[in-house]
Motif scaffolding. Structure first.
Motif, mmCIF file in Angstrom:
data_model
loop_
_atom_site.group_PDB
_atom_site.id
_atom_site.type_symbol
_atom_site.label_atom_id
_atom_site.label_comp_id
_atom_site.label_asym_id
_atom_site.label_seq_id
_atom_site.Cartn_x
_atom_site.Cartn_y
_atom_site.Cartn_z
ATOM 1 N N LYS A 119 0.781 -1.102 0.071
ATOM 2 C CA LYS A 119 0.033 -0.041 -0.125
ATOM 3 C C LYS A 119 0.733 1.250 -0.049
ATOM 4 O O LYS A 119 0.731 2.132 0.698
ATOM 5 N N LEU A 120 1.716 1.306 -1.044
ATOM 6 C CA LEU A 120 2.662 2.603 -1.095
ATOM 7 C C LEU A 120 1.675 3.752 -1.605
ATOM 8 O O LEU A 120 0.775 3.556 -2.330
ATOM 9 N N ASP A 121 2.075 4.785 -1.340
ATOM 10 C CA ASP A 121 1.358 6.084 -1.540
ATOM 11 C C ASP A 121 1.594 6.577 -2.854
ATOM 12 O O ASP A 121 2.274 7.720 -3.141
ATOM 13 N N CYS A 122 1.420 5.767 -3.912
ATOM 14 C CA CYS A 122 1.719 6.020 -5.367
ATOM 15 C C CYS A 122 0.882 5.187 -6.210
ATOM 16 O O CYS A 122 0.155 4.353 -5.928
ATOM 17 N N ARG A 123 0.622 5.863 -7.561
ATOM 18 C CA ARG A 123 -0.103 4.822 -8.201
ATOM 19 C C ARG A 123 0.325 3.627 -8.899
ATOM 20 O O ARG A 123 -0.424 2.589 -8.881
ATOM 21 N N GLN A 170 3.139 -2.926 -7.759
ATOM 22 C CA GLN A 170 2.006 -2.503 -7.746
ATOM 23 C C GLN A 170 1.277 -1.661 -8.892
ATOM 24 O O GLN A 170 1.989 -0.813 -9.388
#
Length: 70
Positions: free
Chosen positions: A17-21, A37
């Protein structure tokens, strides 16, 4: 030499759940994908990518021009 894949490490796509698309982490020498991801999602290149591409083109052109002047 031992290499690990995403499944070997027990990491599922999108589990961090990284903060990137999208994101991808690869082992440099083998190209083995360690984490992904949304890696297949088509996205426009980031601004830094565009700048680096331009700088590499300019550098290669300068090398070419220098070889013509020798």
């Amino acid at each position: 030499e031992t290499t690990s894949s995403v499944s070997d490490l027990g990491i599922e796509e999108g589990s961090l759940k990284l903060d990137c698309r999208s994101a991808i982490l690869m082992e440099a020498t083998t190209g083995t994908v360690i984490y992904a991801q949304n890696a297949d999602e088509a996205l426009p290149p980031a601004s830094v990518t565009k700048i680096m591409t331009l700088l590499l083109i300019m550098y290669q052109l300068s090398l070419f021009v220098n070889t013509l002047n020798m």
